[in-house]
Design an enzyme around this catalytic site. Sequence first.
Site, mmCIF file in Angstrom:
data_model
loop_
_atom_site.group_PDB
_atom_site.id
_atom_site.type_symbol
_atom_site.label_atom_id
_atom_site.label_comp_id
_atom_site.label_asym_id
_atom_site.label_seq_id
_atom_site.Cartn_x
_atom_site.Cartn_y
_atom_site.Cartn_z
ATOM 1 C CG HIS A 313 -2.077 0.942 1.058
ATOM 2 N ND1 HIS A 313 -1.986 2.277 1.350
ATOM 3 C CD2 HIS A 313 -3.312 0.722 0.564
ATOM 4 C CE1 HIS A 313 -3.148 2.837 1.057
ATOM 5 N NE2 HIS A 313 -3.967 1.942 0.581
ATOM 6 C CG ASP A 371 -8.619 -4.498 -2.577
ATOM 7 O OD1 ASP A 371 -9.829 -4.393 -2.330
ATOM 8 O OD2 ASP A 371 -7.928 -3.582 -3.039
HETATM 9 N N1 CMC Z 1 4.192 -7.552 -4.920
HETATM 10 C C1 CMC Z 1 5.529 -7.476 -5.132
HETATM 11 N N2 CMC Z 1 6.257 -6.352 -5.020
HETATM 12 C C2 CMC Z 1 5.599 -5.227 -4.668
HETATM 13 C C3 CMC Z 1 4.212 -5.230 -4.406
HETATM 14 C C4 CMC Z 1 3.512 -6.430 -4.556
HETATM 15 N N3 CMC Z 1 2.186 -6.489 -4.325
HETATM 16 N N4 CMC Z 1 3.814 -3.995 -4.082
HETATM 17 C C5 CMC Z 1 4.915 -3.217 -4.118
HETATM 18 N N5 CMC Z 1 6.004 -3.972 -4.467
HETATM 19 C C6 CMC Z 1 7.387 -3.513 -4.552
HETATM 20 C C7 CMC Z 1 7.608 -2.693 -5.817
HETATM 21 O O1 CMC Z 1 8.041 -3.514 -6.893
HETATM 22 C C8 CMC Z 1 8.650 -1.704 -5.372
HETATM 23 O O2 CMC Z 1 9.900 -2.347 -5.418
HETATM 24 P P1 CMC Z 1 11.232 -1.490 -5.750
HETATM 25 O O3 CMC Z 1 11.374 -0.508 -4.622
HETATM 26 O O4 CMC Z 1 12.311 -2.521 -5.795
HETATM 27 O O5 CMC Z 1 10.968 -0.827 -7.062
HETATM 28 C C9 CMC Z 1 8.318 -1.452 -3.905
HETATM 29 O O6 CMC Z 1 7.605 -2.622 -3.466
HETATM 30 C C10 CMC Z 1 7.441 -0.227 -3.678
HETATM 31 O O7 CMC Z 1 6.289 -0.368 -4.494
HETATM 32 P P2 CMC Z 1 5.668 0.790 -5.360
HETATM 33 O O8 CMC Z 1 4.955 0.212 -6.535
HETATM 34 O O9 CMC Z 1 6.703 1.841 -5.638
HETATM 35 O O10 CMC Z 1 4.648 1.369 -4.317
HETATM 36 P P3 CMC Z 1 3.376 2.213 -4.629
HETATM 37 O O11 CMC Z 1 3.065 2.943 -3.395
HETATM 38 O O12 CMC Z 1 3.571 3.026 -5.862
HETATM 39 O O13 CMC Z 1 2.240 1.134 -4.960
HETATM 40 C C11 CMC Z 1 0.474 -0.414 -4.713
HETATM 41 C C12 CMC Z 1 1.304 0.699 -4.050
HETATM 42 C C13 CMC Z 1 -0.726 -0.747 -3.836
HETATM 43 C C14 CMC Z 1 -0.027 0.070 -6.073
HETATM 44 C C15 CMC Z 1 1.388 -1.667 -4.883
HETATM 45 O O14 CMC Z 1 1.815 -2.132 -3.621
HETATM 46 C C16 CMC Z 1 0.686 -2.796 -5.649
HETATM 47 O O15 CMC Z 1 0.688 -2.791 -6.880
HETATM 48 N N6 CMC Z 1 0.048 -3.771 -4.915
HETATM 49 C C17 CMC Z 1 -0.726 -4.811 -5.562
HETATM 50 C C18 CMC Z 1 -2.094 -4.271 -5.958
HETATM 51 C C19 CMC Z 1 -2.994 -4.075 -4.767
HETATM 52 O O16 CMC Z 1 -3.133 -4.933 -3.923
HETATM 53 N N7 CMC Z 1 -3.695 -2.911 -4.735
HETATM 54 C C20 CMC Z 1 -4.696 -2.591 -3.707
HETATM 55 C C21 CMC Z 1 -4.290 -1.435 -2.870
HETATM 56 S S1 CMC Z 1 -5.328 -1.262 -1.401
HETATM 57 C C22 CMC Z 1 -6.919 -0.899 -1.977
HETATM 58 C C23 CMC Z 1 -7.005 0.376 -2.748
HETATM 59 O O17 CMC Z 1 -6.346 1.365 -2.463
HETATM 60 O O18 CMC Z 1 -7.797 0.399 -3.675
#
Ligand code: CMC
Length: 437
Positions: A313, A371
Amino acid sequence: MNAKKDAKQTFTLTDNRSGQKYELPVVSGSMGPDVIDVRRLYNDTNCFTYDPGFTSTGSCGSKITYIDGDNGVLLYRGYPVDQLADNSDFPEVCYLLLYGELPTPDQKKKFEHDITYHTMLNEQLTYFFRGFRRDAHPMAVMCGVVGALSAFYHDSTDISDPKHRMIASYRLIAKMPTIAAMAYKFSMGQPFQYPLNDLTFAENFLHMMFGTPCEEYKVSPVLSKAIDRILILHADHEQNASTSTVRLAGSSGANPFACISAGIASLWGPAHGGANEAVLNMLEEIGDAKNIPEYVDRAKKKDDPFRLMGFGHRVYKNFDPRAKVMEKICHEVLNDLKIEDEPLLDIAVELERIALEDDYFIEKKLYPNVDFYSGIIFKALGIPTSLFTVLFAVARTVGWVAQWNEMIEDPSQKIGRPRQLYIGETARKFKPLHKRI
Ligand code: CMC
């Protein structure tokens, strides 16, 4: 913006190119990190801030929802979400988000009555559904039909009139379950079920989803309670992607129905609300607990786009308080429905265990989010996978309209217009077609 602005609190910025110093005001809210007010930055320095994904940007002042991501805190108007999920109900939470206070018994009765009496759709709108393919994704149908509401309810689209704004807000909250259920019924080829006014918000939704004209549908109290609590947990979440979309769309003066339709489109993405559907698809794809390590390894690989859906998140870096309640509801629902053998839940529990012990997930502070468990509950409740995100949209509508109303009432509100760092071609002379070979 109603926040404390202490003249003494400033942030000094030094331009190392010229040695020039700039004093930027620091503004404190009632809780949470201070913000540096950069509104004059461009005027004073000829520089913009650069923050793709808005990881360090506060876009507005808001009194609605507070999140402390490090400590897993989520408050609606000051009330912890777990307390609301345990002791309140969804209409009461809608009132709280819209008006800032929990309702008195009389206020609650009137609010519930007013919402109930807005649940029906203009009959003409029901023909819209027939224009879609039966196999259309219900979120596609939601975007279209909710956007189309503005073509029907002209008496609530004058956004400068607080009465119009409130009627539009009530209409959106009340009609979303009806539209969602109709989208489902259309996909099933079953007749639409009209709302029943003696049912609660959650009961009515279940009746419209699962009832048929052939027999009386008895709403299970277990199911309706679970739906009600899930709606509470999803009701608002500060300035997330869909809420920011609603605010940005609304900042141009667009009507509320169009703005909420834009919010639904943003919610649909798998990184946001679409994750609940993606979690279930992922668990089904994993298929067996023995395959989990392979998927966890894939999630860690930089060159593999696969991510563990339902994990991570932007704001929660400890735990998602909604996921904690959701996990509890999930076990209650499976117990109540006497579902002892739910293979997907077994995979989910094992996946959570393995991921939480894995250095990659620990280091990056990736925990199960809301989720992760909601999909399993929805499945147990008999809700089809493609409708998971629709349910999220039904719940979040109140948050969207509360935030939209707050934005319009904010005297510092302006059209949202971010700037950019231009990295394209510099100015060049047009080349006629015959010379471009
Ligand atoms: N699985 C594997 N690696 C992950 C995941 C994951 N679910 N989430 C983040 N990472 C890694 C990402 O690759 C990055 O690595 P690095 O620093 O080496 O590049 C690091 O963790 C930070 O991630 P980010 O993508 O820069 O973080 P963000 O804040 O931009 O994204 C997120 C947050 C929720 C989009 C992401 O964690 C994700 O895609 N999660 C899976 C989808 C999900 O479950 N979404 C629901 C969110 S909660 C409900 C809502 O808000 O609607």
